[in-house]
Design an enzyme around this catalytic site. Structure first.
Site, PDB file in Angstrom:
ATOM      1  N   ASP A 123     -12.939  -6.753  -2.911  1.00  9.61           N
ATOM      2  CA  ASP A 123     -11.785  -5.940  -2.504  1.00  9.61           C
ATOM      3  C   ASP A 123     -10.531  -6.789  -2.646  1.00  9.61           C
ATOM      4  OD1 ASP A 123     -10.366  -3.757  -1.649  1.00  9.61           O
ATOM      5  OD2 ASP A 123     -11.572  -3.431   0.150  1.00  9.61           O
ATOM      6  N   ARG A 176       0.803  -1.218   0.000  1.00 12.02           N
ATOM      7  CA  ARG A 176       0.000   0.000   0.000  1.00 12.02           C
ATOM      8  C   ARG A 176       0.842   1.278   0.000  1.00 12.02           C
ATOM      9  NH1 ARG A 176      -5.415  -0.078   0.730  1.00 12.02           N
ATOM     10  NH2 ARG A 176      -6.378  -2.120   1.006  1.00 12.02           N
ATOM     11  N   ARG A 200     -13.545  11.822   1.468  1.00 14.75           N
ATOM     12  CA  ARG A 200     -12.669  12.029   2.630  1.00 14.75           C
ATOM     13  C   ARG A 200     -12.619  13.525   2.924  1.00 14.75           C
ATOM     14  NH1 ARG A 200      -8.819   8.666   4.673  1.00 14.75           N
ATOM     15  NH2 ARG A 200      -8.880   7.407   2.781  1.00 14.75           N
ATOM     16  N   HIS A 259      -2.113  -4.303  -4.718  1.00 13.40           N
ATOM     17  CA  HIS A 259      -3.066  -3.223  -4.440  1.00 13.40           C
ATOM     18  C   HIS A 259      -3.049  -2.184  -5.556  1.00 13.40           C
ATOM     19  CE1 HIS A 259      -5.486  -0.408  -2.213  1.00 13.40           C
ATOM     20  NE2 HIS A 259      -4.530   0.511  -2.268  1.00 13.40           N
ATOM     21  N   LYS A 319     -16.895   7.165  -2.255  1.00 17.16           N
ATOM     22  CA  LYS A 319     -16.414   7.554  -0.928  1.00 17.16           C
ATOM     23  C   LYS A 319     -15.867   8.971  -0.960  1.00 17.16           C
ATOM     24  CE  LYS A 319     -15.094   3.023   0.867  1.00 17.16           C
ATOM     25  NZ  LYS A 319     -13.947   2.208   1.326  1.00 17.16           N
ATOM     26  N   ASP A 333     -14.906   0.985  -3.735  1.00 19.92           N
ATOM     27  CA  ASP A 333     -14.594   2.378  -4.062  1.00 19.92           C
ATOM     28  C   ASP A 333     -14.223   2.445  -5.528  1.00 19.92           C
ATOM     29  OD1 ASP A 333     -11.815   1.643  -4.312  1.00 19.92           O
ATOM     30  OD2 ASP A 333     -11.590   1.906  -2.161  1.00 19.92           O
ATOM     31  N   GLY A 360     -12.553  -2.441   8.736  1.00 20.66           N
ATOM     32  CA  GLY A 360     -13.396  -1.251   8.808  1.00 20.66           C
ATOM     33  C   GLY A 360     -14.008  -0.857   7.479  1.00 20.66           C
ATOM     34  N   THR A 361     -13.226  -0.904   6.409  1.00 16.89           N
ATOM     35  CA  THR A 361     -13.708  -0.482   5.096  1.00 16.89           C
ATOM     36  C   THR A 361     -14.847  -1.362   4.603  1.00 16.89           C
ATOM     37  OG1 THR A 361     -11.558   0.438   4.491  1.00 16.89           O
ATOM     38  CG2 THR A 361     -13.058  -0.104   2.694  1.00 16.89           C
TER      39      THR A 361
END
Length: 316
Positions: free
Chosen positions: A223, A99, A198, A133, A196, A173, A230-231
């Protein structure tokens, strides 16, 4: 078989079960090695069989302790090169620091690029990994990178276990939209995308809009990995509020940090399919979880690399 004489597959300590399954598919034993951790925390890797003029593959995934396993892999590669291996391929089902692929804050490292530099410097001739990712991480390397995909495996599992007569695939997302679209195409389903946002005062992105309609349908969330959970939990709750009658989910890498397993077990996700790119101990498993093995896919990639055949056919 004569062609098997010059291939060796070794296991680091991160995921020996996956290596054993890969070797079982190939019909060869796991390579013999010794790994010692000294009292001063230095590591020693000794190869205990000849690898001279062999195509050698080292299986090492990114699992705790991540940094120790990374250093272990680098030492492993160096030991094999010094033992006159013809080629050394790093088989990394889950890539470390995946990431950290861009400089999105002041004065930070692009650590995924640093990982690529270290693996090349150690002497690797090739890398095999799965579901990065950010796929452009392949471009961080000057050596070949085979980027395998778990999508077909996960899609086939969904086809067998979910009633698709009134289902829709949902990207968590916009960044996941491309992979989710491929997944939807395999299952011949519609696609929705969660939008989404932010905000400056909030570190967490929040689902605010939905592109598509899930009302009265089973939503299939896609995903690449689940860390804290959490996501995907927020996305599942959002989809239920938008009228989805049920939520199932698929992810390649089950990182499952902290109490993620407990949170997922008590969520409104009725089914979660992941792969074994990362070892999952019993205490992190729960009733809704299904773990699919990627051993056959990696074994097939290893054999194709060894025999000089195309690896791209595995993407189909």
């Amino acid at each position: 078989m004569a062609e098997m004489k010059s291939i060796r597959v070794f296991s680091g300590r991160s995921h020996p079960e996956l290596t054993e399954a890969i070797c079982a598919r190939l019909g060869i034993p796991v390579g013999q090695r010794e790994i010692i951790r000294f009292s001063n925390e230095n590591l020693l890797v000794q190869i205990e069989e000849s690898v001279r003029e062999c195509d050698v593959f080292v299986v090492q995934t990114s699992s705790p302790p991540v940094n120790e396993h990374l250093v272990e892999l680098l030492i492993f590669i160096d030991a094999l090169k010094r033992a006159s291996a013809r080629s050394v391929t790093a088989v990394m089902p889950y890539f470390p620091y995946v990431r950290s692929d861009k400089k999105d804050r002041p004065r930070i490292s692009i650590t995924a690029r640093l990982m690529a530099d270290l693996i090349e410097a150690a002497g690797a001739d090739r890398v095999v990994t799965m579901d990065l990712h950010a796929p452009q991480i392949q471009g961080f390397f000057k050596i070949p990178v085979d980027h395998l995909q778990a999508g077909p495996l996960l899609a086939e599992h969904v086809r067998r276990t979910v009633d698709l007569s009134n289902a829709i695939v949902v990207a968590g997302d916009a960044g996941e939209a491309k992979d989710a679209a491929k997944f939807a195409a395999r299952l011949r389903l519609d696609l929705a995308i969660i939008d989404k946002r932010r905000y400056a005062h909030d570190d967490n992105a929040r689902a605010e809009h939905l592109i598509g309609d899930v009302r009265g349908r089973t939503a299939i969330l896609i995903d690449d990995e689940i860390a804290s959970g959490g996501t995907i939990l927020q996305a599942a709750d959002f989809l239920r509020r938008e009228g989805a009658t049920g939520v199932v989910a698929c992810a390649t890498h089950p990182v499952f940090t902290g109490n993620a397993s407990e949170r997922l077990a008590h969520s409104n996700i009725s089914q979660l399919a992941v792969t074994d790119t990362i070892p999952l101990p019993i205490y992190k498993r729960f009733d809704q979880l299904e773990v699919l093995s990627v051993a056959d896919l990696f074994a097939d990639a290893i054999m194709r690399i060894h025999t000089g055949e195309s690896v791209s056919v595995l993407f189909r």
